[in-house]
Design a protein around this motif. Structure first.
Motif, PDB file in Angstrom:
ATOM      1  N   LYS A 250       0.832  -1.206   0.000  1.00  0.00           N
ATOM      2  CA  LYS A 250       0.000   0.000   0.000  1.00  0.00           C
ATOM      3  C   LYS A 250       0.866   1.254   0.000  1.00  0.00           C
ATOM      4  O   LYS A 250       0.607   2.217  -0.744  1.00  0.00           O
ATOM      5  CB  LYS A 250      -0.908  -0.033   1.230  1.00  0.00           C
ATOM      6  N   LEU A 251       1.927   1.225   0.854  1.00  0.00           N
ATOM      7  CA  LEU A 251       2.839   2.378   0.892  1.00  0.00           C
ATOM      8  C   LEU A 251       3.579   2.542  -0.432  1.00  0.00           C
ATOM      9  O   LEU A 251       3.830   3.679  -0.876  1.00  0.00           O
ATOM     10  CB  LEU A 251       3.834   2.208   2.040  1.00  0.00           C
ATOM     11  N   GLN A 252       3.934   1.411  -1.057  1.00  0.00           N
ATOM     12  CA  GLN A 252       4.587   1.502  -2.360  1.00  0.00           C
ATOM     13  C   GLN A 252       3.662   2.136  -3.401  1.00  0.00           C
ATOM     14  O   GLN A 252       4.091   2.970  -4.206  1.00  0.00           O
ATOM     15  CB  GLN A 252       5.040   0.112  -2.821  1.00  0.00           C
ATOM     16  N   ARG A 253       2.395   1.722  -3.346  1.00  0.00           N
ATOM     17  CA  ARG A 253       1.440   2.326  -4.284  1.00  0.00           C
ATOM     18  C   ARG A 253       1.289   3.819  -4.000  1.00  0.00           C
ATOM     19  O   ARG A 253       1.235   4.643  -4.928  1.00  0.00           O
ATOM     20  CB  ARG A 253       0.076   1.614  -4.182  1.00  0.00           C
TER      21      ARG A 253
ATOM     22  N   VAL B 162       2.186   6.840  -6.440  1.00  0.00           N
ATOM     23  CA  VAL B 162       1.249   7.950  -6.737  1.00  0.00           C
ATOM     24  C   VAL B 162       1.902   9.285  -6.435  1.00  0.00           C
ATOM     25  O   VAL B 162       1.779  10.262  -7.200  1.00  0.00           O
ATOM     26  CB  VAL B 162      -0.053   7.759  -5.929  1.00  0.00           C
ATOM     27  N   ALA B 163       2.631   9.335  -5.284  1.00  0.00           N
ATOM     28  CA  ALA B 163       3.303  10.588  -4.927  1.00  0.00           C
ATOM     29  C   ALA B 163       4.390  10.937  -5.941  1.00  0.00           C
ATOM     30  O   ALA B 163       4.557  12.104  -6.328  1.00  0.00           O
ATOM     31  CB  ALA B 163       3.896  10.474  -3.530  1.00  0.00           C
ATOM     32  N   GLU B 164       5.147   9.907  -6.366  1.00  0.00           N
ATOM     33  CA  GLU B 164       6.182  10.159  -7.370  1.00  0.00           C
ATOM     34  C   GLU B 164       5.569  10.645  -8.683  1.00  0.00           C
ATOM     35  O   GLU B 164       6.097  11.551  -9.347  1.00  0.00           O
ATOM     36  CB  GLU B 164       6.992   8.883  -7.595  1.00  0.00           C
ATOM     37  N   GLU B 165       4.429  10.032  -9.032  1.00  0.00           N
ATOM     38  CA  GLU B 165       3.751  10.482 -10.256  1.00  0.00           C
ATOM     39  C   GLU B 165       3.288  11.934 -10.115  1.00  0.00           C
ATOM     40  O   GLU B 165       3.401  12.751 -11.054  1.00  0.00           O
ATOM     41  CB  GLU B 165       2.560   9.565 -10.548  1.00  0.00           C
ATOM     42  N   ALA B 166       2.768  12.269  -8.912  1.00  0.00           N
ATOM     43  CA  ALA B 166       2.335  13.651  -8.685  1.00  0.00           C
ATOM     44  C   ALA B 166       3.525  14.604  -8.738  1.00  0.00           C
ATOM     45  O   ALA B 166       3.422  15.719  -9.284  1.00  0.00           O
ATOM     46  CB  ALA B 166       1.628  13.744  -7.332  1.00  0.00           C
ATOM     47  N   VAL B 167       4.665  14.160  -8.160  1.00  0.00           N
ATOM     48  CA  VAL B 167       5.875  15.004  -8.206  1.00  0.00           C
ATOM     49  C   VAL B 167       6.327  15.200  -9.643  1.00  0.00           C
ATOM     50  O   VAL B 167       6.714  16.306 -10.053  1.00  0.00           O
ATOM     51  CB  VAL B 167       6.983  14.376  -7.340  1.00  0.00           C
TER      52      VAL B 167
END
Length: 236
Positions: A181-184, A188-193
């Motif tokens: 879950k944290l990896q997902r 998502v956070a990396e994609e947002a960044v």
């Protein structure tokens, strides 16, 4: 003493000796049982019961004859004053008849006692063997019970370890799910960044383009102002 009563007397003496030997305390019942199981006794066993009952019948007949003789010479038939010799002869025969009665009676009694003693010795030996076997079975049963108890303790420990392992496996699975879950969330956070960086880069390019356009317009404005000033001077 006639021949049959001599034989009965020797038979009585033999019975007394044999019964005394059977009653010797340091000879155990197991040893007598071992002696009674010799092959010669198994060979004589078909004739033993016949001999036993034949001896009983013979002793009973002799015992009855002795009782008859005692009753025969117990009746006061003669006056001791009339014929003293005949009186002494009758009492002598009465004494012999009573002696024969006692010999025959004790022989019959000891014959039955000897049979009973032999039977009891065999029963005691068999009971002792059975008791030893039962004791061995009880010892084996106790050992088996202790082994089962130890096995149960081991099984309980194994079950406890398996439960702990199962709980650890459950925790591991939960941690694995949490990590996924944290990896997902991290993806998502990396994609947002990445999107933010792309938008910032686009805004930088747009701002640079606007600055360049502003500089161009400013230069054109200055140029137009210069041209306007030149035209105004010409008009004057």
């Amino acid at each position: 003493m006639t021949l049959q009563w001599t034989a009965v007397a020797f038979f009585l003496y033999a019975e007394i000796v044999f019964n005394l030997i059977l009653c010797i305390p340091f000879i155990s019942a197991q040893r007598w049982h071992f002696v009674f199981n010799w092959r010669i006794w198994s060979w004589l066993s078909p004739y033993w019961n016949k001999f036993f009952f034949a001896m009983i019948m013979a002793l009973v007949v002799l015992f009855g004859d002795a009782i008859r003789e005692v009753q025969k010479y117990s009746d006061p038939m003669h006056d001791p004053q009339a014929n003293p010799n005949l009186y002494d002869l009758v009492h002598m025969k009465l004494f012999r008849a009573q002696r024969n009665l006692y010999i025959c009676g004790f022989s019959l009694f000891l014959w039955l006692v000897m049979r009973r003693v032999v039977t009891l010795l065999n029963q005691i030996a068999e009971t002792s063997e059975n008791t030893t076997g039962l004791q061995a079975q009880m010892d084996n049963a106790f050992k088996a019970a202790e082994k089962h108890q130890e096995d149960n303790q081991i099984l309980k420990k194994v079950r406890t370890l398996m439960e702990r392992e199962q709980s650890l496996l459950t925790i591991k699975n939960q941690l694995k799910l949490e990590i996924e879950k944290l990896q997902r969330q991290l993806e998502v956070a990396e994609e947002a960044v990445r999107r933010s960086n792309a938008e910032a880069e686009a805004m930088k390019r747009q701002a640079k383009g606007l600055a360049q356009e502003y500089d161009r317009l400013l230069r054109e404005h200055h140029l137009l102002q210069n041209l306007q000033s030149a035209e105004d001077k010409k008009d004057q």
